[in-house]
Scaffold this active site. Structure first.
Site, mmCIF file in Angstrom:
data_model
loop_
_atom_site.group_PDB
_atom_site.id
_atom_site.type_symbol
_atom_site.label_atom_id
_atom_site.label_comp_id
_atom_site.label_asym_id
_atom_site.label_seq_id
_atom_site.Cartn_x
_atom_site.Cartn_y
_atom_site.Cartn_z
ATOM 1 N N VAL A 50 1.639 -19.658 -18.528
ATOM 2 C CA VAL A 50 3.103 -19.671 -18.634
ATOM 3 C C VAL A 50 3.604 -21.109 -18.532
ATOM 4 C CG1 VAL A 50 5.250 -18.924 -17.520
ATOM 5 C CG2 VAL A 50 3.305 -17.344 -17.710
ATOM 6 N N LYS B 179 0.835 -1.207 0.000
ATOM 7 C CA LYS B 179 0.000 0.000 0.000
ATOM 8 C C LYS B 179 0.867 1.253 0.000
ATOM 9 C CE LYS B 179 -2.396 -2.732 -0.423
ATOM 10 N NZ LYS B 179 -2.476 -4.194 -0.330
ATOM 11 N N HIS C 163 -24.009 15.152 2.421
ATOM 12 C CA HIS C 163 -23.837 15.618 1.049
ATOM 13 C C HIS C 163 -22.846 16.764 1.023
ATOM 14 C CE1 HIS C 163 -24.840 16.752 -3.055
ATOM 15 N NE2 HIS C 163 -24.868 18.017 -2.629
ATOM 16 N N ALA D 225 -2.980 -12.866 -12.543
ATOM 17 C CA ALA D 225 -3.783 -11.637 -12.405
ATOM 18 C C ALA D 225 -4.659 -11.730 -11.170
ATOM 19 C CB ALA D 225 -4.633 -11.415 -13.650
#
Ligand code: FAD
Ligand code: AMP
Length: 479
Positions: A245, A58, A451, A189
């Protein structure tokens, strides 16, 4: 005489250290054995998560996204940037500093809670004895009233793609490149492959991801998966599905990858290759056969719902047991087991564990996907709402993606929430809380959301479950 403890934890990752701290909170005498040695050659707590997993990945994702924004997104705000460049060494050093702070922090917490940190390897013997081998080779036997096995996982190795120092690497090596590889291959992936591929793609690598399966992120909601694939491809990641692969070779600092796809045998030459084909439970030399602990058919330590193994007083948690390989799942199992040992009632709600892919856009989900609900023959309803129709997303120039809510047709109970878009990793926690409390879509429809906020997209998706979204021109009720 053997030293004795109320609890001996083997493994100091997010599962093990949390279990140790919780057991100490409950007044127990606890030892935590961990054998990890960091790249500076020093013992470090925190396991895969803090050292080579969640935290460092991260850190690099955040650094590289800021770089990407400075280069490509700032202009839209009127911020002119020229000559933006990335000092890769400084980025890696920052990541290392964050890792050190996290791992030192875990050591401080163990100390503050009176947990004995034993630096070396632990092995469960018969009769809840634990053999501790320190890094200097000396051994001693500990007697434990309870043992928690928390040895985590290790990257799966591909025999046809052996690691070559600094060139063909696993997840740990992919966090250490000191320069941006011009051409980067990624095998797999999965979440880790996509996150690490994104890091280097953002810095300018031409990244090719080879994935054996023909479905992209099969565990993710199909609509969400499609949206993420489209976004990552737009960012320049060349993701090739159904590409298996079959071999690799390294010569002159280049890697030649052989793979097969729909067109037959292919070759690809890259400068670096990341092997990210999943992780396996790390149980090597963790217990003797006469300890009584058993593995399940997939090689995980066999446990019941409450993480109890076949031996009374011996528990196993985290990546070495069934379930998602996630740090927060490991932590909650650790806390649960410590509470059970302490005589309390405790359980983990496995139906409410969130998952996140920290790409851009982020993907996050909790509960069942529409595909799962459909396959189970359940009657359901779905609401979706796009970030493109949200004012805060427009203000932030982050309009990709949507929130999707799956609810039970009859009871209205929320069964799953799936997000692809900005801050999905944070918004998903609203869904987790709602689902923990058994919320219906209507409960969420009636709540007031601030909001302008990205969370309004979640609110509107809940409204859309019954065709009631306010900011939507198409009010047709959908399945
Ligand atoms: P681990 O963290 O693997 O810790 C086990 C510890 O036990 C290690 O320190 C190990 O050295 C030690 N050990 C093993 N055997 C012994 C022994 N016999 N004696 C003593 N010590 C031993 N999860 C998330 O939730 N969010 C993320 O964003 C995320 N990102 C990730 C990114 C990457 C690149 C990777 C690789 C993983 C990521 N994960 C993420 C997964 C997460 O790291 C794991 O699920 C989590 O670390 C599992 O915790 P654990 O306590 O079971 O084991
Ligand atoms: P995960 O287990 O989610 O980390 O994902 C690892 C991915 O690697 C899976 O989607 C696998 O299909 C993929 N994978 C495994 N072996 C190969 C291979 N030989 N070639 C390409 N992809 C692979």
């Amino acid at each position: 005489m053997a030293k004795s403890f109320d609890v001996v934890v083997i493994g100091g990752g997010p599962g093990g250290y949390a279990a140790a701290i919780k057991a100490a909170h409950l007044g127990m005498n606890v030892a935590c054995i961990d054998m990890y040695i960091n790249k500076e050659g020093k013992p470090a707590l925190g396991g895969t998560c803090a050292n080579v997993g969640c935290i460092p990945s991260k850190a690099l994702l955040d650094s590289t996204w800021k770089f990407h924004e400075a280069q490509q997104d700032f202009a839209v705000h009127g911020i002119e940037t020229t000559g933006v460049s990335m000092n890769v060494g400084a980025m890696i050093k920052r990541k290392d500093d964050i890792v050190r702070k996290q791992t030192d922090g875990v050591a401080m917490l163990l100390k503050a809670n009176g947990v004995t940190w034993l630096q070396g390897r632990g092995k469960l013997l018969a009769g809840k004895q634990v053999e501790f081998t320190a890094h200097d080779g000396s051994t001693e036997t500990l007697q434990a009233a309870n043992v928690i096995l928390a040895s985590g996982s290790a990257p799966i190795k591909l025999p046809m793609a052996p690691l070559v120092d600094g060139v063909v690497v696993d997840n740990a090596g992919a966090l250490e490149f000191q320069a941006v590889p011009k051409r980067l291959g990624v095998i797999g992936a999965g979440i880790i492959g996509l996150e690490l591929g994104s890091v280097w793609n953002r810095l300018g690598s031409q990244v090719v991801v080879l994935e054996a399966m023909d479905t992209f992120l099969p565990m993710v909601d199909r609509q969400v998966g499609k949206e993420l694939l489209k976004s990552l491809q737009k960012q320049g990641l060349d993701i090739r599905l159904a590409a298996r692969v079959t071999g690799t070779s390294v010569a002159n600092n280049e890697v030649t990858i052989e793979f097969t796809d729909a067109n037959g045998e292919q070759k690809l030459v890259v400068d670096k290759l990341i092997v990210a084909v999943g992780r396996r439970p790390f149980t090597a030399d963790l217990f003797t056969t006469d300890s009584g602990v058993n593995l399940d058919e997939r090689g995980f330590i066999f446990v019941k719902d409450n993480c109890a193994t076949d031996v009374p007083g011996v528990y196993a948690i985290g990546d070495i047991v069934r379930g998602p390989a996630l740090a927060h799942k490991a932590t909650e199992e650790g806390v649960m087991v410590a509470e059970i040992i302490g005589g309390h009632h405790a359980a983990v709600n496995y139906d409410c564990i969130p998952s996140v892919v920290y790409t851009h856009p982020e993907v996050a989900w909790v509960g069942k996907t529409e595909e799962q609900v459909k396959a189970a023959g359940e009657e359901y309803k779905v609401g979706t709402f796009a970030f493109a129709a949200n004012g805060r997303a427009a203000a932030a120039n982050e309009t990709t993606g949507f929130v999707k809510v799956v609810a039970d047709e009859k009871t209205d109970r929320v069964l799953g929430v799936h997000i692809v878009g900005p801050q999905a990793s944070e918004i998903i926690m609203q869904a987790v809380i709602a689902m923990e409390f058994g919320a219906s879509a209507e409960d969420l429809q009636m709540m007031v959301f601030a909001h302008p906020g990205l969370s309004e997209v979640f609110h509107e998706a809940c409204l859309d479950v019954d065709g009631k979204a306010i900011h939507s021109a198409k009010r047709k009720r959908k399945k």
